[in-house]
Scaffold this motif. Sequence first.
Motif, PDB file in Angstrom:
ATOM      1  N   GLY A 133       1.263  -1.144  -0.153  1.00 29.32           N
ATOM      2  CA  GLY A 133       0.141   0.540  -0.152  1.00 29.32           C
ATOM      3  C   GLY A 133       1.078   1.255   0.012  1.00 29.32           C
ATOM      4  N   LYS A 134       0.191   2.079  -0.462  1.00 28.72           N
ATOM      5  CA  LYS A 134       0.392   4.011  -0.915  1.00 28.72           C
ATOM      6  C   LYS A 134       1.595   4.613   0.500  1.00 28.72           C
ATOM      7  CE  LYS A 134       1.109   5.693  -5.599  1.00 28.72           C
ATOM      8  NZ  LYS A 134       2.613   5.031  -5.374  1.00 28.72           N
ATOM      9  N   GLU A 135       0.517   4.150   1.173  1.00 29.52           N
ATOM     10  CA  GLU A 135       0.003   4.925   2.275  1.00 29.52           C
ATOM     11  C   GLU A 135       2.145   4.334   3.311  1.00 29.52           C
ATOM     12  OE1 GLU A 135      -2.429   1.894   3.729  1.00 29.52           O
ATOM     13  OE2 GLU A 135      -1.468   2.479   1.872  1.00 29.52           O
ATOM     14  N   TYR A 136       2.398   2.949   2.925  1.00 30.91           N
ATOM     15  CA  TYR A 136       3.347   2.270   4.160  1.00 30.91           C
ATOM     16  C   TYR A 136       4.509   3.096   3.197  1.00 30.91           C
ATOM     17  CZ  TYR A 136       0.010   0.357   6.963  1.00 30.91           C
ATOM     18  OH  TYR A 136      -1.798  -0.474   7.194  1.00 30.91           O
ATOM     19  N   GLU A 137       4.382   2.904   2.226  1.00 32.08           N
ATOM     20  CA  GLU A 137       5.622   3.385   1.597  1.00 32.08           C
ATOM     21  C   GLU A 137       6.734   4.165   1.842  1.00 32.08           C
ATOM     22  OE1 GLU A 137       5.454   4.549  -2.841  1.00 32.08           O
ATOM     23  OE2 GLU A 137       4.324   2.964  -2.912  1.00 32.08           O
ATOM     24  N   HIS A 138       8.204   3.577   2.019  1.00 30.67           N
ATOM     25  CA  HIS A 138       9.643   4.030   2.294  1.00 30.67           C
ATOM     26  C   HIS A 138       9.472   4.286   3.547  1.00 30.67           C
ATOM     27  CE1 HIS A 138      10.914   4.257  -1.837  1.00 30.67           C
ATOM     28  NE2 HIS A 138       9.277   4.890  -1.686  1.00 30.67           N
ATOM     29  N   THR A 139       7.983   3.557   4.677  1.00 30.16           N
ATOM     30  CA  THR A 139       8.477   3.903   6.325  1.00 30.16           C
ATOM     31  C   THR A 139       9.778   3.264   6.711  1.00 30.16           C
ATOM     32  OG1 THR A 139       6.519   2.282   6.247  1.00 30.16           O
ATOM     33  CG2 THR A 139       6.113   4.181   6.352  1.00 30.16           C
ATOM     34  N   ARG A 140       9.934   3.553   7.997  1.00 27.56           N
ATOM     35  CA  ARG A 140      10.840   2.153   8.159  1.00 27.56           C
ATOM     36  C   ARG A 140      10.416   0.778   8.151  1.00 27.56           C
ATOM     37  NH1 ARG A 140      10.705   6.665  11.600  1.00 27.56           N
ATOM     38  NH2 ARG A 140      11.964   8.187  11.890  1.00 27.56           N
ATOM     39  N   HIS A 141       9.165   0.107   8.815  1.00 25.92           N
ATOM     40  CA  HIS A 141       8.840  -0.796   8.983  1.00 25.92           C
ATOM     41  C   HIS A 141       8.644  -1.157   7.743  1.00 25.92           C
ATOM     42  CE1 HIS A 141       7.365  -3.477  11.552  1.00 25.92           C
ATOM     43  NE2 HIS A 141       6.053  -3.801  11.248  1.00 25.92           N
ATOM     44  N   ASN A 142       8.994  -0.688   5.986  1.00 27.32           N
ATOM     45  CA  ASN A 142       9.078  -0.951   5.008  1.00 27.32           C
ATOM     46  C   ASN A 142      10.928  -1.325   4.547  1.00 27.32           C
ATOM     47  OD1 ASN A 142       6.310  -1.408   4.997  1.00 27.32           O
ATOM     48  ND2 ASN A 142       5.898  -0.808   2.998  1.00 27.32           N
ATOM     49  N   ILE A 143      11.720  -0.903   4.549  1.00 30.54           N
ATOM     50  CA  ILE A 143      13.598  -0.727   4.315  1.00 30.54           C
ATOM     51  C   ILE A 143      13.015  -2.060   3.932  1.00 30.54           C
ATOM     52  CG2 ILE A 143      13.764  -1.828   6.661  1.00 30.54           C
ATOM     53  CD1 ILE A 143      15.973   0.813   6.131  1.00 30.54           C
ATOM     54  N   GLY A 144      12.455  -3.238   4.525  1.00 32.94           N
ATOM     55  CA  GLY A 144      13.002  -4.597   3.479  1.00 32.94           C
ATOM     56  C   GLY A 144      12.426  -4.517   2.365  1.00 32.94           C
ATOM     57  N   PHE A 145      11.426  -3.448   1.692  1.00 36.90           N
ATOM     58  CA  PHE A 145      11.094  -3.102   0.364  1.00 36.90           C
ATOM     59  C   PHE A 145      11.664  -2.343  -0.298  1.00 36.90           C
ATOM     60  CE2 PHE A 145       5.876  -4.521   1.107  1.00 36.90           C
ATOM     61  CZ  PHE A 145       6.229  -5.608   0.968  1.00 36.90           C
ATOM     62  N   ASP A 146      12.061  -1.791   0.823  1.00 37.10           N
ATOM     63  CA  ASP A 146      13.085  -0.944  -0.415  1.00 37.10           C
ATOM     64  C   ASP A 146      14.647  -1.901  -0.302  1.00 37.10           C
ATOM     65  OD1 ASP A 146      11.562   1.126  -0.198  1.00 37.10           O
ATOM     66  OD2 ASP A 146      12.397   1.969   1.922  1.00 37.10           O
ATOM     67  N   ALA A 147      15.116  -2.229   0.478  1.00 33.43           N
ATOM     68  CA  ALA A 147      16.101  -3.229   0.252  1.00 33.43           C
ATOM     69  C   ALA A 147      16.104  -4.131  -1.042  1.00 33.43           C
ATOM     70  CB  ALA A 147      16.947  -3.893   1.001  1.00 33.43           C
ATOM     71  N   VAL A 148      15.008  -5.161  -0.938  1.00 31.72           N
ATOM     72  CA  VAL A 148      14.909  -5.916  -2.838  1.00 31.72           C
ATOM     73  C   VAL A 148      14.431  -4.729  -3.348  1.00 31.72           C
ATOM     74  CG1 VAL A 148      12.816  -7.772  -3.122  1.00 31.72           C
ATOM     75  CG2 VAL A 148      13.549  -7.503  -0.838  1.00 31.72           C
ATOM     76  N   ASP A 149      13.815  -3.943  -3.283  1.00 32.46           N
ATOM     77  CA  ASP A 149      14.212  -2.546  -4.783  1.00 32.46           C
ATOM     78  C   ASP A 149      15.034  -2.711  -5.591  1.00 32.46           C
ATOM     79  OD1 ASP A 149      10.898  -2.970  -4.427  1.00 32.46           O
ATOM     80  OD2 ASP A 149      11.206  -0.955  -3.999  1.00 32.46           O
ATOM     81  N   VAL A 150      15.736  -2.318  -4.285  1.00 31.01           N
ATOM     82  CA  VAL A 150      17.548  -2.158  -4.759  1.00 31.01           C
ATOM     83  C   VAL A 150      18.297  -2.497  -5.623  1.00 31.01           C
ATOM     84  CG1 VAL A 150      20.282  -1.257  -3.981  1.00 31.01           C
ATOM     85  CG2 VAL A 150      17.808  -0.350  -3.020  1.00 31.01           C
ATOM     86  N   ILE A 151      18.384  -4.206  -4.811  1.00 28.34           N
ATOM     87  CA  ILE A 151      18.988  -5.655  -5.294  1.00 28.34           C
ATOM     88  C   ILE A 151      17.889  -5.579  -6.654  1.00 28.34           C
ATOM     89  CG2 ILE A 151      18.808  -8.021  -4.929  1.00 28.34           C
ATOM     90  CD1 ILE A 151      18.579  -7.867  -1.786  1.00 28.34           C
TER      91      ILE A 151
END
Length: 188
Positions: free
Chosen positions: A11-29
């Motif tokens: 969900g958009k409301e959770y993008e780039h929050t602290r709890h979503n840093i795992g999603f962000d890391a997978v995006d970088v990979i």
Amino acid sequence: MFLIVGLGNPGKEYEHTRHNIGFDAVDVISHKYNIDINRVKFKGMYGEGNIDGQKVILLKPLTYMNLSGESVREIVNFYKINSKNVIVIYDDVDLEIGRLRIRVKGSSGGHNGIKSIIYQLGTEEFVRLRLGVGKAERDMVSHVLGKFSKEDRDSIEKVLNSAAEATSTIIDQSPEVAMNKFNSFKAE
């Protein structure tokens, strides 16, 4: 075959929050290794590719954090992936921003996503790549669901790139080599 799981909430409301840093890391990979995460199945979004000559699956569970293990279990069972080849990347409030820690097993440390994965896989033996998001000053929920400050964004970008490098080291060499190399890392 390796499974690299980034924990977060859809969900958009959770993008780039602290709890979503795992999603962000997978995006970088995903970006670094040109692996599209464009398939929806196994209660998540995933993509397949190669890192250092090894077949990998990148997964972002879409179950919300507390049920992440359901998505992980489905994909592990389907592809018959050994739990020791599962790498889970997630936020850790006990680590300061800019730090990362790698462990090969252990308890959930109170993290509900990890608790769910341990329960669903029936083991604590999978690689964890914990990314520091800092301690909550007041309310834990608003802290982990909050976004990083502009000042912290620099450190976060560096730690996300280091997480991608650490993941490659885990796959190409071993978790132990990655631990020796990255557990003392601090983004300045």
